[in-house]
Design a protein around this motif. Structure first.
Motif, PDB file in Angstrom:
ATOM      1  N   ALA A  70       0.869  -1.698   0.303  1.00 23.33           N
ATOM      2  CA  ALA A  70       0.353   0.232  -0.254  1.00 23.33           C
ATOM      3  C   ALA A  70       1.340   0.962  -0.021  1.00 23.33           C
ATOM      4  CB  ALA A  70      -0.576   0.150   1.229  1.00 23.33           C
ATOM      5  N   CYS A  71       2.232   1.047   0.484  1.00 27.34           N
ATOM      6  CA  CYS A  71       2.608   2.086   0.807  1.00 27.34           C
ATOM      7  C   CYS A  71       4.110   2.500  -0.036  1.00 27.34           C
ATOM      8  CB  CYS A  71       3.314   2.599   2.335  1.00 27.34           C
ATOM      9  SG  CYS A  71       4.468   1.545   2.302  1.00 27.34           S
ATOM     10  N   ARG A  72       4.627   1.612  -0.765  1.00 24.68           N
ATOM     11  CA  ARG A  72       5.841   1.584  -1.948  1.00 24.68           C
ATOM     12  C   ARG A  72       7.021   2.373  -1.210  1.00 24.68           C
ATOM     13  NH1 ARG A  72       2.946  -0.913  -6.351  1.00 24.68           N
ATOM     14  NH2 ARG A  72       1.496  -0.954  -5.616  1.00 24.68           N
ATOM     15  N   ILE A  73       7.128   2.282   0.039  1.00 29.84           N
ATOM     16  CA  ILE A  73       8.069   3.242   0.558  1.00 29.84           C
ATOM     17  C   ILE A  73       9.234   1.609   0.605  1.00 29.84           C
ATOM     18  CG2 ILE A  73       9.616   3.073   2.369  1.00 29.84           C
ATOM     19  CD1 ILE A  73       7.831   5.220   1.862  1.00 29.84           C
ATOM     20  N   CYS A  74       8.386   0.384   0.099  1.00 28.12           N
ATOM     21  CA  CYS A  74      10.056  -0.511   0.107  1.00 28.12           C
ATOM     22  C   CYS A  74      10.109  -0.981  -1.548  1.00 28.12           C
ATOM     23  CB  CYS A  74       9.116  -1.863   0.448  1.00 28.12           C
ATOM     24  SG  CYS A  74       7.660  -2.529  -0.466  1.00 28.12           S
ATOM     25  N   ILE A  75      10.409   0.172  -2.435  1.00 25.29           N
ATOM     26  CA  ILE A  75      10.270  -0.017  -3.854  1.00 25.29           C
ATOM     27  C   ILE A  75      11.955  -0.371  -4.195  1.00 25.29           C
ATOM     28  CG2 ILE A  75       8.228   1.254  -5.302  1.00 25.29           C
ATOM     29  CD1 ILE A  75      10.899   3.561  -5.049  1.00 25.29           C
ATOM     30  N   CYS A  88       7.782  -6.012  -1.310  1.00 23.81           N
ATOM     31  CA  CYS A  88       7.049  -6.660   0.239  1.00 23.81           C
ATOM     32  C   CYS A  88       6.414  -7.613  -0.519  1.00 23.81           C
ATOM     33  CB  CYS A  88       6.493  -5.520   1.226  1.00 23.81           C
ATOM     34  SG  CYS A  88       4.919  -5.022   0.410  1.00 23.81           S
ATOM     35  N   VAL A  89       5.948  -7.222  -1.541  1.00 27.01           N
ATOM     36  CA  VAL A  89       4.769  -8.377  -3.006  1.00 27.01           C
ATOM     37  C   VAL A  89       5.198  -8.665  -4.337  1.00 27.01           C
ATOM     38  CG1 VAL A  89       2.901  -7.465  -1.836  1.00 27.01           C
ATOM     39  CG2 VAL A  89       3.294  -6.164  -3.491  1.00 27.01           C
ATOM     40  N   THR A  90       6.513  -8.538  -4.261  1.00 23.97           N
ATOM     41  CA  THR A  90       7.379  -9.317  -5.613  1.00 23.97           C
ATOM     42  C   THR A  90       7.854 -10.449  -5.363  1.00 23.97           C
ATOM     43  OG1 THR A  90       7.464  -6.978  -6.076  1.00 23.97           O
ATOM     44  CG2 THR A  90       9.106  -8.513  -7.505  1.00 23.97           C
ATOM     45  N   ARG A  91       8.256 -11.392  -5.148  1.00 23.39           N
ATOM     46  CA  ARG A  91       8.421 -12.499  -5.419  1.00 23.39           C
ATOM     47  C   ARG A  91       9.787 -13.223  -6.348  1.00 23.39           C
ATOM     48  NH1 ARG A  91       5.507 -14.669  -1.827  1.00 23.39           N
ATOM     49  NH2 ARG A  91       2.999 -15.289  -2.342  1.00 23.39           N
ATOM     50  N   PRO A  92      10.435 -13.202  -5.809  1.00 22.89           N
ATOM     51  CA  PRO A  92      12.426 -14.067  -6.271  1.00 22.89           C
ATOM     52  C   PRO A  92      11.944 -14.983  -7.710  1.00 22.89           C
ATOM     53  CG  PRO A  92      11.851 -15.277  -4.383  1.00 22.89           C
ATOM     54  CD  PRO A  92      10.475 -14.156  -4.588  1.00 22.89           C
ATOM     55  N   VAL A  93      12.790 -14.429  -8.740  1.00 21.76           N
ATOM     56  CA  VAL A  93      12.597 -15.394  -9.730  1.00 21.76           C
ATOM     57  C   VAL A  93      14.131 -15.691  -9.962  1.00 21.76           C
ATOM     58  CG1 VAL A  93      11.875 -15.147 -12.631  1.00 21.76           C
ATOM     59  CG2 VAL A  93      10.632 -13.986 -10.665  1.00 21.76           C
ATOM     60  N   GLU A  94      14.093 -16.935 -10.544  1.00 18.85           N
ATOM     61  CA  GLU A  94      15.587 -17.398 -11.070  1.00 18.85           C
ATOM     62  C   GLU A  94      16.380 -16.421 -12.027  1.00 18.85           C
ATOM     63  OE1 GLU A  94      16.785 -20.596  -9.317  1.00 18.85           O
ATOM     64  OE2 GLU A  94      19.063 -19.874 -10.516  1.00 18.85           O
ATOM     65  N   GLY A  95      17.172 -15.850 -11.371  1.00 17.26           N
ATOM     66  CA  GLY A  95      17.951 -15.363 -11.817  1.00 17.26           C
ATOM     67  C   GLY A  95      18.254 -13.567 -11.908  1.00 17.26           C
ATOM     68  N   MET A  96      17.346 -13.519 -11.050  1.00 18.02           N
ATOM     69  CA  MET A  96      16.858 -12.131 -10.783  1.00 18.02           C
ATOM     70  C   MET A  96      17.734 -11.603 -10.103  1.00 18.02           C
ATOM     71  SD  MET A  96      12.962 -11.205  -7.847  1.00 18.02           S
ATOM     72  CE  MET A  96      12.100 -10.762  -9.689  1.00 18.02           C
ATOM     73  N   ARG A  97      17.995 -10.023 -10.557  1.00 15.60           N
ATOM     74  CA  ARG A  97      18.998  -9.106 -10.166  1.00 15.60           C
ATOM     75  C   ARG A  97      18.138  -8.004  -9.141  1.00 15.60           C
ATOM     76  NH1 ARG A  97      24.009  -9.982 -11.547  1.00 15.60           N
ATOM     77  NH2 ARG A  97      24.876  -8.371 -10.760  1.00 15.60           N
ATOM     78  N   VAL A  98      18.349  -7.697  -7.937  1.00 13.37           N
ATOM     79  CA  VAL A  98      17.662  -6.847  -7.464  1.00 13.37           C
ATOM     80  C   VAL A  98      18.723  -5.703  -7.324  1.00 13.37           C
ATOM     81  CG1 VAL A  98      15.972  -5.960  -5.140  1.00 13.37           C
ATOM     82  CG2 VAL A  98      16.225  -8.095  -7.004  1.00 13.37           C
ATOM     83  N   ALA A  99      18.027  -4.330  -6.971  1.00 18.86           N
ATOM     84  CA  ALA A  99      19.008  -3.339  -6.011  1.00 18.86           C
ATOM     85  C   ALA A  99      17.761  -2.346  -5.216  1.00 18.86           C
ATOM     86  CB  ALA A  99      19.578  -2.222  -7.128  1.00 18.86           C
ATOM     87  N   THR A 100      18.428  -2.433  -4.145  1.00 13.91           N
ATOM     88  CA  THR A 100      18.521  -2.102  -3.084  1.00 13.91           C
ATOM     89  C   THR A 100      18.106  -0.699  -1.946  1.00 13.91           C
ATOM     90  OG1 THR A 100      18.830  -2.640  -0.647  1.00 13.91           O
ATOM     91  CG2 THR A 100      17.746  -4.552  -1.241  1.00 13.91           C
ATOM     92  N   ASP A 101      19.165  -0.402  -3.494  1.00  5.45           N
ATOM     93  CA  ASP A 101      19.708   1.329  -2.985  1.00  5.45           C
ATOM     94  C   ASP A 101      20.570   1.547  -4.121  1.00  5.45           C
ATOM     95  OD1 ASP A 101      19.255   3.290  -1.038  1.00  5.45           O
ATOM     96  OD2 ASP A 101      21.747   2.868  -0.492  1.00  5.45           O
ATOM     97  N   SER A 102      20.037   3.493  -4.024  1.00  6.29           N
ATOM     98  CA  SER A 102      20.275   4.212  -5.468  1.00  6.29           C
ATOM     99  C   SER A 102      20.099   5.757  -5.311  1.00  6.29           C
ATOM    100  CB  SER A 102      20.079   3.802  -7.022  1.00  6.29           C
ATOM    101  OG  SER A 102      18.511   3.981  -6.695  1.00  6.29           O
ATOM    102  N   PRO A 103      20.740   6.703  -5.490  1.00  7.19           N
ATOM    103  CA  PRO A 103      20.041   7.974  -5.278  1.00  7.19           C
ATOM    104  C   PRO A 103      18.400   7.703  -5.992  1.00  7.19           C
ATOM    105  CG  PRO A 103      22.265   7.788  -6.263  1.00  7.19           C
ATOM    106  CD  PRO A 103      22.342   6.681  -6.212  1.00  7.19           C
ATOM    107  N   GLY A 104      18.377   7.556  -6.971  1.00  3.83           N
ATOM    108  CA  GLY A 104      17.498   7.559  -7.499  1.00  3.83           C
ATOM    109  C   GLY A 104      16.484   6.945  -6.559  1.00  3.83           C
ATOM    110  N   LEU A 105      16.465   5.733  -6.456  1.00  2.00           N
ATOM    111  CA  LEU A 105      15.629   4.469  -5.317  1.00  2.00           C
ATOM    112  C   LEU A 105      15.076   6.042  -4.011  1.00  2.00           C
ATOM    113  CD1 LEU A 105      16.429   1.314  -5.351  1.00  2.00           C
ATOM    114  CD2 LEU A 105      14.319   2.433  -5.738  1.00  2.00           C
TER     115      LEU A 105
END
Ligand code: SF4
Ligand code: SF4
Ligand code: SF4
Lengths: 237, 177
Positions: free
Chosen positions: A49-54, A67-84
């Motif tokens: 609902a809040c989208r803070i965890c993007i 919080c609502v995105t499932r992992p997929v094989e080979g996925m590359r996730v970045a949790t921190d950047s100036p944009g985020l």
């Protein structure tokens, strides 16, 4: 908590193992990677609902709620950047600008998850002009009050009352800026027959929107450690 | 001419609590006294806001045309302006009238003229602007020091950063409310 295929993905360039029914937020936390959240609460269903965890997912143009995105094989996730960081700050600013947050006279001042998030994300003032809406306070319940001026529509109250207490007193009515939490069929809380006065909604509310009556500014502390225990015990049954 | 930094403080629509917190720096004020000079403040005796101020600390929100004029004067004569306290940063308590009707509110507080009551004051106090605004809606602000009031340690960090010429955007926020 077993079963499901094992998936490998990277979060912040770190290799992580995950089960397919997990979320990116859960996997990140298991691996000691911090992602800020607001509406998320362990023990309740995540709703995004809040989208803070993007977070950024390689190959997907828009940031995804962890919080609502499932992992997929080979996925590359970045949790921190100036944009985020910029986008998280903007989301928080929008929340603050469309309510009325006067911390100095608020029951949870100093113990507020929203305040803490502002400190964490470095929101020390609003670039956006505040809207100063006129929102209703409901003090009709004998034990608790709802001050909609401080509500960020995280729906924790809705979820805990429905999923854990089984009463489903709360719901969200309206759209956009007119959205508001309501009890029963938009009746005053004190007249809502479904409410058992258990107080769970008050304890999980991250802000000063729901509070015990008779508290002075800064006196209200929320306790929701009961929640993961309750859900874990029920899963065992 | 000394090379002390010239500091000023000014008070718009606030309660003076931020100034009290400034004084709560206690003996640290004396230590800093070798390196800075308080050139204008409700705490010192000077009528005109001077030129060439290095850092102006502004407490309070902008609630009247008088506040707005003061804020603009301070801005034009100061190198750095700090919004000090929640009233200056967000509007805080004076801003709570923004969701109400000014006319109704004044009548509620002062009564209706004629009903044996004085009614809202019309002389000696400037009329309210339609909305009470955070300082940065009126003038450009370089650094925000929220808190109601900001802790004395927040003032210390800010003053030290200015004295050492450090980047003010690096200053951590300590608290709101
Ligand atoms: S809910 Fe939190 S952010 Fe809002 S006024 Fe209360 S303490 Fe401040
Ligand atoms: S007190 Fe309990 S039953 Fe009543 S609204 Fe809150 S969670 Fe639901
Ligand atoms: S009342 Fe509290 S828990 Fe319910 S939606 Fe608003 S902020 Fe969230």
């Amino acid at each position: 908590m077993s079963g499901g295929r094992v998936i490998t993905l990277t979060i912040d360039d770190r290799d992580c193992g995950a089960r397919e029914e997990q979320t990116i937020l859960e996997v990140a936390r298991e691996n000691g990677i911090f992602i800020p959240t607001l509406c998320h609460l362990g023990g309740l269903h995540p709703v995004g609902a809040c989208r803070i965890c993007i977070v950024d997912v390689e190959g997907i143009a828009r940031p995804q709620p962890a919080c609502v995105t499932r992992p997929v094989e080979g996925m590359r996730v970045a949790t921190d950047s100036p944009g985020l960081r910029r986008q998280r700050r903007l989301i928080l600013e929008l929340m603050l600008a469309e309510g009325n947050h006067v911390c100095s006279v608020c029951v949870v001042n100093g113990h507020c998850e929203l305040q803490e998030l502002a400190l964490q994300l470095g929101v020390d003032h609003l670039e956006l002009p505040a809207l100063y809406p006129r929102r209703e306070v409901d003090a009709s319940h004998p034990r608790f009050s709802l001050d909609r001026n401080r509500c960020v529509l995280c729906t924790r109250c809705v979820r805990v009352c429905s999923e854990i207490e089984g009463a489903h007193t709360w719901d969200v009515m309206g759209r956009g800026l007119a959205s508001t939490v309501i009890s029963d069929l938009n009746q005053p809380w004190g007249e809502a027959e479904s409410c058992t006065t258990c107080g769970k909604c008050v304890q999980v509310c991250p802000t000063g929107a729901l509070f015990d009556k008779g508290k002075a500014p800064g006196e209200m502390r929320k306790r929701h450690s009961f929640l993961p225990l309750l859900t874990a015990m029920r899963e065992e049954e | 001419m000394t090379n002390k930094k010239r500091i000023a403080t000014c008070w718009l629509d606030g309660c003076s609590g931020c100034h009290m917190s400034f004084l709560d720096m206690d003996e640290l004020l004396l230590e800093l006294g070798d390196r800075l000079e308080l050139v204008y403040s409700p705490l010192v005796d000077r009528k005109e806001f001077p030129d060439g101020v290095d850092l102006a600390l502004l407490e309070g929100a902008v609630s009247t045309r008088d506040d707005a004029a003061k804020a603009r004067l301070v801005r034009s004569r100061s190198r750095l302006v700090a919004a000090v306290g929640d009233c200056a940063v967000t509007g805080n308590v004076p801003g709570m009238r923004n969701r109400l009707d000014n006319g109704e509110l004044l009548e509620l507080v002062y009564g209706r003229p004629g009903d044996d009551q004085p009614g809202p004051p019309t002389v000696d106090v400037p009329p309210l602007l339609p909305q009470c605004l955070p300082l940065h809606r009126e003038i450009e602000v370089d650094v925000f020091l929220p808190g109601c009031p900001p802790p004395a340690s927040g003032f210390v960090r800010l003053l030290e950063a200015v004295l050492e010429g450090r980047d003010l955007t690096e200053l951590p926020t300590l608290k709101f409310g």
